[in-house]
Design a protein around this motif. Structure first.
Motif, PDB file in Angstrom:
ATOM      1  N   CYS A  47      32.277 -22.061 -23.188  1.00  0.00           N
ATOM      2  CA  CYS A  47      32.635 -23.418 -23.297  1.00  0.00           C
ATOM      3  C   CYS A  47      33.407 -23.894 -21.811  1.00  0.00           C
ATOM      4  O   CYS A  47      33.591 -24.915 -21.536  1.00  0.00           O
ATOM      5  N   CYS A  50      32.621 -25.475 -18.905  1.00  0.00           N
ATOM      6  CA  CYS A  50      32.679 -27.283 -18.528  1.00  0.00           C
ATOM      7  C   CYS A  50      33.864 -27.918 -19.085  1.00  0.00           C
ATOM      8  O   CYS A  50      34.079 -29.066 -18.851  1.00  0.00           O
ATOM      9  N   HIS A  51      34.647 -27.025 -19.727  1.00  0.00           N
ATOM     10  CA  HIS A  51      36.045 -27.602 -20.228  1.00  0.00           C
ATOM     11  C   HIS A  51      37.311 -26.877 -19.843  1.00  0.00           C
ATOM     12  O   HIS A  51      37.158 -25.528 -19.718  1.00  0.00           O
ATOM     13  N   ARG A  73      44.173 -35.988 -30.077  1.00  0.00           N
ATOM     14  CA  ARG A  73      43.357 -36.989 -29.670  1.00  0.00           C
ATOM     15  C   ARG A  73      42.591 -37.729 -31.115  1.00  0.00           C
ATOM     16  O   ARG A  73      42.703 -37.062 -32.278  1.00  0.00           O
ATOM     17  N   ALA A  77      34.767 -37.268 -28.246  1.00  0.00           N
ATOM     18  CA  ALA A  77      33.719 -38.055 -27.381  1.00  0.00           C
ATOM     19  C   ALA A  77      33.608 -39.422 -27.428  1.00  0.00           C
ATOM     20  O   ALA A  77      32.758 -40.048 -27.179  1.00  0.00           O
ATOM     21  N   GLU A  98      26.147 -37.632 -30.785  1.00  0.00           N
ATOM     22  CA  GLU A  98      25.860 -38.464 -29.625  1.00  0.00           C
ATOM     23  C   GLU A  98      24.694 -38.255 -28.952  1.00  0.00           C
ATOM     24  O   GLU A  98      24.672 -37.387 -27.874  1.00  0.00           O
ATOM     25  N   MET A 103      26.661 -32.945 -23.094  1.00  0.00           N
ATOM     26  CA  MET A 103      27.275 -31.675 -23.698  1.00  0.00           C
ATOM     27  C   MET A 103      25.910 -30.954 -24.662  1.00  0.00           C
ATOM     28  O   MET A 103      25.372 -31.688 -25.480  1.00  0.00           O
TER      29      MET A 103
HETATM   30  C1  HEC Z   1      27.294 -28.022 -19.987  1.00  0.00           C
HETATM   31  C2  HEC Z   1      28.608 -28.425 -20.230  1.00  0.00           C
HETATM   32  C3  HEC Z   1      29.267 -28.018 -21.576  1.00  0.00           C
HETATM   33  C4  HEC Z   1      29.339 -27.156 -22.447  1.00  0.00           C
HETATM   34  C5  HEC Z   1      28.822 -25.759 -22.233  1.00  0.00           C
HETATM   35  C6  HEC Z   1      30.345 -27.360 -23.377  1.00  0.00           C
HETATM   36  N1  HEC Z   1      30.455 -28.572 -23.379  1.00  0.00           N
HETATM   37 FE1  HEC Z   1      31.742 -29.711 -24.799  1.00  0.00          FE
HETATM   38  N2  HEC Z   1      31.318 -31.462 -23.667  1.00  0.00           N
HETATM   39  C7  HEC Z   1      30.810 -31.509 -22.602  1.00  0.00           C
HETATM   40  C8  HEC Z   1      30.629 -32.860 -21.949  1.00  0.00           C
HETATM   41  C9  HEC Z   1      30.083 -33.693 -21.048  1.00  0.00           C
HETATM   42  C10 HEC Z   1      31.415 -33.650 -23.127  1.00  0.00           C
HETATM   43  C11 HEC Z   1      31.886 -35.248 -23.019  1.00  0.00           C
HETATM   44  C12 HEC Z   1      30.840 -35.656 -24.230  1.00  0.00           C
HETATM   45  C13 HEC Z   1      30.868 -37.180 -24.324  1.00  0.00           C
HETATM   46  O1  HEC Z   1      32.011 -37.687 -24.366  1.00  0.00           O
HETATM   47  O2  HEC Z   1      29.783 -37.724 -24.580  1.00  0.00           O
HETATM   48  C14 HEC Z   1      31.953 -32.584 -23.999  1.00  0.00           C
HETATM   49  C15 HEC Z   1      32.815 -32.636 -25.083  1.00  0.00           C
HETATM   50  C16 HEC Z   1      33.286 -32.115 -25.871  1.00  0.00           C
HETATM   51  C17 HEC Z   1      34.393 -32.208 -26.899  1.00  0.00           C
HETATM   52  C18 HEC Z   1      34.888 -33.639 -27.362  1.00  0.00           C
HETATM   53  C19 HEC Z   1      35.989 -33.688 -26.185  1.00  0.00           C
HETATM   54  C20 HEC Z   1      36.769 -35.185 -26.127  1.00  0.00           C
HETATM   55  O3  HEC Z   1      37.405 -35.518 -25.246  1.00  0.00           O
HETATM   56  O4  HEC Z   1      36.328 -35.946 -27.079  1.00  0.00           O
HETATM   57  C21 HEC Z   1      34.670 -30.878 -27.396  1.00  0.00           C
HETATM   58  C22 HEC Z   1      35.735 -30.994 -28.594  1.00  0.00           C
HETATM   59  C23 HEC Z   1      34.007 -30.024 -26.715  1.00  0.00           C
HETATM   60  N3  HEC Z   1      33.037 -30.725 -25.919  1.00  0.00           N
HETATM   61  C24 HEC Z   1      33.935 -28.803 -27.255  1.00  0.00           C
HETATM   62  C25 HEC Z   1      33.084 -27.836 -26.488  1.00  0.00           C
HETATM   63  C26 HEC Z   1      33.135 -26.457 -27.236  1.00  0.00           C
HETATM   64  C27 HEC Z   1      33.960 -25.791 -28.205  1.00  0.00           C
HETATM   65  C28 HEC Z   1      32.055 -25.678 -26.334  1.00  0.00           C
HETATM   66  C29 HEC Z   1      31.763 -24.287 -26.356  1.00  0.00           C
HETATM   67  C30 HEC Z   1      30.995 -23.850 -27.897  1.00  0.00           C
HETATM   68  C31 HEC Z   1      31.485 -26.642 -25.476  1.00  0.00           C
HETATM   69  N4  HEC Z   1      32.249 -27.858 -25.624  1.00  0.00           N
HETATM   70  C32 HEC Z   1      30.684 -26.487 -24.262  1.00  0.00           C
HETATM   71  C33 HEC Z   1      30.092 -30.456 -22.030  1.00  0.00           C
HETATM   72  C34 HEC Z   1      29.879 -29.046 -22.320  1.00  0.00           C
END
Ligand code: HEC
Length: 124
Positions: A47, A50-51, A73, A77, A98, A103
């Motif tokens: 994760c 990307c975060h 928060r 998203a 979404e 993501m």
């Molecule tokens: C390829 C990149 C990518 C990976 C890998 C990824 N994410 Fe994300 N994630 C995103 C993106 C881009 C968003 C924003 C989505 C949106 O707002 O539509 C997001 C949004 C989120 C959010 C909501 C954040 C908010 O501000 O509301 C959470 C919680 C989250 N991810 C958790 C995770 C977790 C836990 C993992 C691993 C299991 C993970 N992500 C893996 C790209 C990724």
């Protein structure tokens, strides 16, 4: 007299605080979630590519939003209220909440998502 004015003002501010989406009480339990396991899972699923995720080494990605203070928060998203059920669902299948989000579905199981959610809610 002055005191009365200040007291009234303090009361208004307090009420405003309570109406503020529960920001004052960011403790959000996840039934069946183990934050320590969640932290390991966050690392193994990558994760952090990307975060930015406090406490997880190497989690400094800028593709998605930083997850610091995630328990504070109001929305996930910008789509659904930030609560345990929606967060677990988001981690399992973000595309279900979404369609078209950047993501990807990562194949996280529900049990794993619970642990991950429990860790994210330690970020207050
Ligand atoms: C390829 C990149 C990518 C990976 C890998 C990824 N994410 Fe994300 N994630 C995103 C993106 C881009 C968003 C924003 C989505 C949106 O707002 O539509 C997001 C949004 C989120 C959010 C909501 C954040 C908010 O501000 O509301 C959470 C919680 C989250 N991810 C958790 C995770 C977790 C836990 C993992 C691993 C299991 C993970 N992500 C893996 C790209 C990724």
């Amino acid at each position: 007299m002055r005191h009365a004015v200040w007291l009234a003002l303090a009361g208004v501010l307090l009420l405003a605080g309570c109406a503020n989406g529960g920001d004052d009480d960011p403790v959000r339990p996840v039934p069946g979630g183990d934050p320590a396991r969640g932290k390991q899972l966050i690392a193994s699923y990558g994760c952090g590519a990307c975060h930015m995720i406090p406490g997880v080494s190497g989690a400094d990605g800028l593709v998605g939003p930083p997850l610091e203070k995630f328990a504070r928060r109001a929305y996930i998203a910008g789509e659904v209220p930030n609560n345990a059920d929606f967060l677990v669902r988001w981690i399992e299948v973000p595309q279900a909440i979404e369609p078209g989000t950047a993501m990807p579905n990562l194949g996280v199981t529900e049990g794993q998502a619970r642990n991950i959610a429990a860790y994210l809610y330690t970020l207050r």
